[in-house]
Design a protein around this motif. Structure first.
Motif, PDB file in Angstrom:
ATOM      1  N   UNK C  22       0.830  -1.197   0.000  1.00 23.32           N
ATOM      2  CA  UNK C  22       0.000   0.000   0.000  1.00 23.32           C
ATOM      3  C   UNK C  22       0.867   1.251   0.000  1.00 23.32           C
ATOM      4  N   UNK C  23       1.990   1.208   0.735  1.00 18.93           N
ATOM      5  CA  UNK C  23       2.892   2.356   0.746  1.00 18.93           C
ATOM      6  C   UNK C  23       3.466   2.572  -0.643  1.00 18.93           C
ATOM      7  N   UNK C  24       3.841   1.465  -1.307  1.00 22.23           N
ATOM      8  CA  UNK C  24       4.353   1.578  -2.676  1.00 22.23           C
ATOM      9  C   UNK C  24       3.283   2.203  -3.564  1.00 22.23           C
ATOM     10  N   UNK C  25       2.047   1.742  -3.408  1.00 17.11           N
ATOM     11  CA  UNK C  25       0.950   2.291  -4.198  1.00 17.11           C
ATOM     12  C   UNK C  25       0.796   3.778  -3.963  1.00 17.11           C
ATOM     13  N   UNK C  26       0.910   4.181  -2.697  1.00 16.03           N
ATOM     14  CA  UNK C  26       0.749   5.596  -2.357  1.00 16.03           C
ATOM     15  C   UNK C  26       1.852   6.431  -3.001  1.00 16.03           C
ATOM     16  N   UNK C  27       3.078   5.906  -2.959  1.00 12.50           N
ATOM     17  CA  UNK C  27       4.196   6.642  -3.557  1.00 12.50           C
ATOM     18  C   UNK C  27       4.003   6.800  -5.061  1.00 12.50           C
ATOM     19  N   UNK C  28       3.626   5.690  -5.723  1.00 16.37           N
ATOM     20  CA  UNK C  28       3.403   5.747  -7.170  1.00 16.37           C
ATOM     21  C   UNK C  28       2.294   6.753  -7.479  1.00 16.37           C
ATOM     22  N   UNK C  29       1.236   6.704  -6.653  1.00 15.70           N
ATOM     23  CA  UNK C  29       0.104   7.603  -6.884  1.00 15.70           C
ATOM     24  C   UNK C  29       0.537   9.064  -6.761  1.00 15.70           C
ATOM     25  N   UNK C  30       1.340   9.359  -5.741  1.00 16.92           N
ATOM     26  CA  UNK C  30       1.811  10.732  -5.563  1.00 16.92           C
ATOM     27  C   UNK C  30       2.669  11.160  -6.753  1.00 16.92           C
ATOM     28  N   UNK C  31       3.520  10.228  -7.217  1.00 11.05           N
ATOM     29  CA  UNK C  31       4.365  10.540  -8.366  1.00 11.05           C
ATOM     30  C   UNK C  31       3.509  10.828  -9.591  1.00 11.05           C
ATOM     31  N   UNK C  32       2.468  10.002  -9.802  1.00 13.40           N
ATOM     32  CA  UNK C  32       1.594  10.183 -10.967  1.00 13.40           C
ATOM     33  C   UNK C  32       0.858  11.515 -10.878  1.00 13.40           C
ATOM     34  N   UNK C  33       0.396  11.834  -9.668  1.00  9.77           N
ATOM     35  CA  UNK C  33      -0.292  13.120  -9.488  1.00  9.77           C
ATOM     36  C   UNK C  33       0.645  14.279  -9.818  1.00  9.77           C
ATOM     37  N   UNK C  34       1.902  14.152  -9.343  1.00 14.81           N
ATOM     38  CA  UNK C  34       2.878  15.203  -9.611  1.00 14.81           C
ATOM     39  C   UNK C  34       3.102  15.348 -11.115  1.00 14.81           C
ATOM     40  N   UNK C  35       3.215  14.205 -11.806  1.00 10.06           N
ATOM     41  CA  UNK C  35       3.420  14.249 -13.260  1.00 10.06           C
ATOM     42  C   UNK C  35       2.237  14.938 -13.935  1.00 10.06           C
ATOM     43  N   UNK C  36       1.032  14.556 -13.490  1.00  8.56           N
ATOM     44  CA  UNK C  36      -0.168  15.136 -14.093  1.00  8.56           C
ATOM     45  C   UNK C  36      -0.193  16.642 -13.924  1.00  8.56           C
ATOM     46  N   UNK C  37       0.140  17.094 -12.698  1.00 10.66           N
ATOM     47  CA  UNK C  37       0.087  18.533 -12.433  1.00 10.66           C
ATOM     48  C   UNK C  37       1.187  19.264 -13.195  1.00 10.66           C
ATOM     49  N   UNK C  38       2.362  18.651 -13.226  1.00  6.60           N
ATOM     50  CA  UNK C  38       3.522  19.342 -13.801  1.00  6.60           C
ATOM     51  C   UNK C  38       3.731  19.045 -15.283  1.00  6.60           C
ATOM     52  N   UNK C  39       2.797  18.323 -15.910  1.00  7.63           N
ATOM     53  CA  UNK C  39       3.009  17.869 -17.294  1.00  7.63           C
ATOM     54  C   UNK C  39       3.560  18.953 -18.221  1.00  7.63           C
ATOM     55  N   UNK C  40       2.992  20.160 -18.218  1.00  6.67           N
ATOM     56  CA  UNK C  40       3.504  21.161 -19.165  1.00  6.67           C
ATOM     57  C   UNK C  40       4.943  21.563 -18.871  1.00  6.67           C
ATOM     58  N   UNK C  41       5.367  21.402 -17.615  1.00  3.40           N
ATOM     59  CA  UNK C  41       6.725  21.817 -17.237  1.00  3.40           C
ATOM     60  C   UNK C  41       7.740  20.735 -17.565  1.00  3.40           C
ATOM     61  N   UNK C  42       7.400  19.469 -17.288  1.00  2.56           N
ATOM     62  CA  UNK C  42       8.420  18.416 -17.387  1.00  2.56           C
ATOM     63  C   UNK C  42       8.400  17.666 -18.713  1.00  2.56           C
ATOM     64  N   UNK C  43       7.391  17.862 -19.535  1.00  2.01           N
ATOM     65  CA  UNK C  43       7.353  17.118 -20.790  1.00  2.01           C
ATOM     66  C   UNK C  43       8.462  17.612 -21.719  1.00  2.01           C
ATOM     67  N   UNK C  44       9.137  16.656 -22.407  1.00  3.57           N
ATOM     68  CA  UNK C  44      10.199  17.059 -23.336  1.00  3.57           C
ATOM     69  C   UNK C  44       9.648  17.917 -24.481  1.00  3.57           C
ATOM     70  N   UNK C  45       8.372  17.797 -24.773  1.00  4.16           N
ATOM     71  CA  UNK C  45       7.812  18.433 -25.956  1.00  4.16           C
ATOM     72  C   UNK C  45       6.364  18.767 -25.643  1.00  4.16           C
ATOM     73  N   UNK C  46       5.840  19.858 -26.219  1.00  2.00           N
ATOM     74  CA  UNK C  46       4.395  20.034 -26.117  1.00  2.00           C
ATOM     75  C   UNK C  46       3.764  19.260 -27.263  1.00  2.00           C
ATOM     76  N   UNK C  47       3.138  18.126 -26.958  1.00  3.86           N
ATOM     77  CA  UNK C  47       2.713  17.236 -28.047  1.00  3.86           C
ATOM     78  C   UNK C  47       1.594  17.828 -28.890  1.00  3.86           C
ATOM     79  N   UNK C  48       0.966  18.904 -28.426  1.00  2.63           N
ATOM     80  CA  UNK C  48      -0.148  19.451 -29.199  1.00  2.63           C
ATOM     81  C   UNK C  48       0.182  20.777 -29.850  1.00  2.63           C
ATOM     82  N   UNK C  49       1.453  21.136 -29.807  1.00  2.00           N
ATOM     83  CA  UNK C  49       1.922  22.296 -30.543  1.00  2.00           C
ATOM     84  C   UNK C  49       2.417  21.783 -31.892  1.00  2.00           C
TER      85      UNK C  49
END
Lengths: 327, 322, 294
Positions: C22-49
């Motif tokens: 469950x702790x592993x799940x929580x960590x992965x979930x937090x990481x995924x949430x962070x990716x979702x929120x930060x997507x425009x900042x951390x993505x190598x490319x804006x895929x829709x430009x």
């Protein structure tokens, strides 16, 4: 029992009429099928003639009334696209869906209950944990993606199983079935596994939870104190108690399997009613959509009724028709 | 058949090995039950008396385990038996009745199924003769029209009736010993008396020994031949019922007896034992009762040996009451 | 030894941490949430430009380099879009739709459940009859029909998901509120005429929360999976809002020619998300279920 059946029947008819009305309003609001059906170059006159031929020029309530009158005599309208009675179209495709759903459900029950029992009896053992981890995985895997992975592995990489269609069928009691021929089985394997996976995980979890609760009950300890064998304690005392919620869920899930078959049929091009529905939605084939829903709703009502009867057979505390006895 | 007592529990230790540590649910408990004798096993909840009963039947599940001691039943040490042999004794020569009759019968099985399976688990008899025995057992526990009752489900019975059925199931194979785990606690007071009376009668008639587990000394007074008192998983004292009730030697037994309301002391506040039962998890050596004991001295931090203050009485205390 | 004094929150945390999974799940979930929120900042490319896309780069396998020398770790799709960036943006949309629909459904279900439990009588019968009828139909079927009627769009799919989910919350809230309602303190509060709102919000609501939290966690996962499924069938989001389901659907046609990555990796992201949520939900259920308490 008879009074109960009659009351249930009355309720069912009411739900059906209500559903048909809601669905009719909803489907009526979908786009204008004339745009898709008539040659884009057609002029106004031609469009009007087409609309009149399909009854689309009349007011909504009149269309609904015509539909209801037809429905009462088993006529659910004609498909705009195939120009065939919608009911016939669906009933032609339904056996394929039911075969798929049935095979999937048998797989899920046959594996899910034993695995769930093992996981529930030994929740801290390696096997128990492995089963549980597998079921979390199966629960999390989106059905359509599993379908893609199956095709990727077994059709593209290994080339063992065909990725679409129903294969060679055999006639049984006037209906074509796939599971009796080798080719049919090969075609059936992946879609059935795909459809079964989610239900399998669900049944494992349900059986495990029920078992974990049941083994703590005094009646299990009392049964053991009587000197009964482990097999009888689990196979009769535990299993019969946990079967009550399981049968209910299996019944309800049977409907959901038929609904989820829509996804599986789309992936594996299984020629069933689910694929017909998706095609009809894309082609705005209103009568087929409405007819599909009514057939499915009827099917659900029948299933729910059967489940209720089974439930009362399994649990002596429940008597149909009257109020449930006290616990 | 051997000449010794029917059941001899000797230095029994049953511990639970949990993540939080070892819980010594039963820690060095000894007593004997003679043929046809009624022994009252007395203690507060959590004193390990039920766990002692389960140990005798071999119904301890992991993480619990019998770590030491012998349970000699009719000359055989049960702890040395393999599971199958222990099972052939369970429900056959030693039967058990549980506390809550609403929970002990399986709600989805008919009464006949639940009795017949108990017979057929131990004797290769036909369903008909098993049913005949079931009927007979129901009559013995005072259930009228057993034929109708056999076809009923537990929810169609009252609590008292269900306990009678459970007793009938315990009796059906003619056991030498019945372990009764507070079988009257969950019942109405009037029903309690009836069940108590009938249990006693049936056991006396058939010569069945009874191990009656209870927290209620007033039940023991009219029922048992001998009493064994437990506290925090450990043996405290034992002896004939009259001796213990009239002249308890251990301060804990004395406290228990004083806390029973007596008719001739009406109007006086009830006496209580001060303090609370210690946690079995953190229990160290020494007398577990010393924290609550008025007679305790520093010496009580050591474990007292079991002594025999008078014939037939055994005691574990440095400072017996006089 | 003095017993350790712990608050309920500390005990909750300790019990949660008991399961490493469950702790592993929580960590992965937090990481995924962070990716979702930060997507425009951390993505190598804006895929829709569209300016950043090069058709020459289309359908590159994972690890291949583009004409301009960039490495596409998860390959590219038919438009030459970087799959990694596409997945980051897709996660953002999938999580957003899942969470938004859960919040709305929870709010609606909570109100109806409390109303049903508090007022009882015909109000209760009516609400619960609707809930029963709705729950007897599979969510996917209802959502499918709704979307067929409503058409595509983020708002449309949220409406569909809320419609299929509110009933679960209503039922959960009602049953726990009913249990609480029968307890003496609620009766006492009513006798004291503490005011209906106060009784509902101070007494009934807090006691409905534990089962509600469990149901809500599970339902977020369901909502995400359902959205992906509907988008895969072409009935969910429009092509301008590519969620994970849409990415997978887009790659389906190339699957049979062995270009697996266009469908496969978005699926892995979807799987990880749902699985992380389910692991967390499972542990929450074990902690909050009083029946399994030792």
């Amino acid at each position: 029992m008879l009074a109960y059946a009659i009351r249930r029947f009355g309720q069912s008819v009411f739900v059906l009429v209500l559903m048909s009305f809601l669905v009719f309003i909803g489907v009526y609001a979908i786009g204008n099928p004339i745009e898709l059906l008539v040659n884009p170059q057609a002029d106004e006159v031609e469009r009007a003639r087409a609309a009149a031929a399909l009854g689309l020029d009349r007011p909504f309530l009149e269309q609904y009334w015509v539909f209801l009158k037809g429905a009462a005599s088993g006529d659910l309208g004609r498909s705009f696209v195939y120009n065939e009675p919608a009911l016939t179209l669906i009933l032609d495709k339904l056996p394929a869906t039911i075969e798929l759903a049935f095979v999937a459900m048998v797989m899920a029950i046959g594996l899910g209950i034993p695995l769930g029992l093992v996981a529930g009896l030994k929740p801290d053992s390696f096997v128990g944990r492995a089963i549980m981890a597998g079921s979390i995985l199966g629960f999390s895997l989106p059905t359509f993606w599993v379908g893609l992975v199956l095709i990727m592995v077994f059709s593209v990489q290994l080339g063992w199983l065909p990725s679409n269609g129903r294969g060679e069928t055999m006639m049984v009691a006037g209906l074509p079935v796939s599971f009796l021929t080798a080719d049919g089985l090969a075609h059936l394997a992946m879609p059935a596994v795909n459809l079964a996976l989610f239900k399998l995980s669900l049944l494992i979890r349900l059986t495990r939870a029920g078992t974990r609760e049941a083994v703590l009950q005094d009646y299990v300890k009392f049964a053991r104190a009587k000197g009964l064998s482990q097999g009888r304690v689990i196979g009769v005392h535990v299993l019969k108690n946990i079967l009550i919620p399981i049968v209910t869920v299996i019944g309800l899930e049977l409907g959901s399997v038929i609904a989820f078959a829509i996804v599986t049929e789309s992936i594996f091009a299984w020629p069933g009613s689910g694929k017909l529905l998706i095609d009809s939605i894309n082609q705005l084939d209103r009568p087929v959509i409405v007819a599909y829903l009514l057939v499915i709703v009827t099917l659900f009502i029948v299933i729910n009724f059967v489940v209720d009867v089974l439930y009362s057979l399994l649990d002596p505390r429940v008597r149909l028709g009257g109020a449930a006895a006290s616990h | 058949m051997s000449g010794g007592p029917l059941l001899q529990v000797d230095g029994l230790r049953m511990h639970f090995f949990t993540k939080a540590g070892v819980v010594k649910a039963v820690d060095d408990v000894s007593f004997t039950v003679g043929r046809g004798e009624i022994l009252g096993l007395v203690g507060e909840s959590g004193s390990g008396k039920s766990m002692t009963g389960y140990s005798i039947l071999g119904l301890i599940d992991p993480p619990g385990r019998i770590v030491e001691g012998r349970i000699v039943f009719d000359g055989t040490d049960l702890t040395r038996l393999d599971p199958a042999a222990w099972r052939s004794i369970r429900g056959n020569r030693i039967a058990m009745i549980f506390q809550d009759p609403m929970m002990t019968l399986n709600p989805v099985l008919r009464i006949d199924t639940q009795i017949v399976e108990a017979v057929q688990a131990h004797a290769g008899v036909s369903r008909e003769s098993a049913l005949a025995r079931a009927r007979e057992a129901l009559v013995r526990v005072g259930i009228a029209s057993p034929d109708e009752r056999l076809h009923a489900y537990p929810h169609q019975f009252s609590g008292g009736m269900r306990q009678r059925v459970a007793i009938a199931i315990a009796l059906v194979n003619g056991p030498d010993l019945i372990i009764a785990d507070e079988p009257t606690t969950a019942l109405d007071v009037t029903i309690q008396g009836q069940i108590l009376f009938e249990m006693q009668k049936v056991c006396r008639e058939s010569g069945t020994a009874l191990l009656w587990i209870t927290h209620d000394l007033s039940v023991i007074a009219g029922l048992a031949d001998k009493v064994c008192v437990m506290y925090a998983g450990r043996f405290v004292e034992s002896g004939p019922v009259a001796d213990i009730l009239d002249n308890p030697l251990h301060p804990y037994s004395r406290g228990l007896i004083d806390s029973v309301p007596a008719r001739n002391e009406r109007g006086r506040p009830l006496r209580q034992i001060p303090g609370m039962t210690p946690s079995l998890l953190s229990l160290g050596p020494g007398c577990p009762f010393r924290e609550r004991c008025a007679s305790a001295t520093p010496r009580c931090a050591e474990s007292p040996e079991v002594t025999e203050p008078s014939p037939g009485r055994r005691l574990r205390c440095f400072h017996p009451a006089r | 030894m003095a017993p350790k004094v712990e608050g309920p929150w500390a005990r909750f945390r300790a019990e949660f941490a008991e399961s490493r999974l469950a702790m592993a799940g929580l960590l992965v979930l937090l990481a995924i949430l962070a990716i979702g929120i930060l997507a425009p900042v951390i993505s190598p490319q804006n895929p829709y430009d569209l300016a950043q896309l090069d058709v020459m780069d289309s359908k590159l396998a994972p690890g291949e380099k583009s004409a301009a020398g960039r490495t596409y770790w998860l390959g590219t799709d038919d438009q030459g879009r970087d799959m990694l960036s596409g997945i980051f943006y897709g996660l953002r949309i999938s999580l957003g739709v899942g969470i938004a629909s859960t919040v709305f459904a929870l709010a609606i279900g909570l109100v109806f459940g409390l109303v049903a439990a508090y007022f009882g009588g015909w109000v209760d019968t009516l609400i619960m009859r609707i809930v029963d009828i709705q729950l007897s139909f599979p969510a996917i079927l209802i959502a499918l029909i709704l979307l067929a009627v409503l058409g595509q769009g983020v708002d449309k799919i949220v409406i569909a998901l809320v419609t299929v989910q509110w009933a679960y919350y209503a039922r959960t809230v009602r049953s726990s509120a009913l249990v609480e309602r029968q307890k003496e303190y609620v009766e006492a509060a009513r006798v004291l005429a503490l005011g209906q709102a106060r009784v509902v919000f101070r007494h009934l609501l807090p006691n409905c929360l534990p089962p509600l939290i469990v149901v809500a966690t599970v339902q977020v996962a369901h909502a995400i999976a359902l959205e992906a499924t509907l988008s895969f069938l072409g009935l969910g989001l429009p092509i301008t809002e590519p969620s994970l389901g849409l990415l997978i659907s887009n790659g389906f046609q190339y699957l049979l020619s062995g270009k697996y990555w266009i469908s496969f990796y978005p699926g892995v992201a979807l799987l990880l998300t749902i699985m992380a949520i389910n692991l967390v939900a499972d542990q929450l259920r074990d902690i909050l279920n009083p029946r399994l308490r030792k």
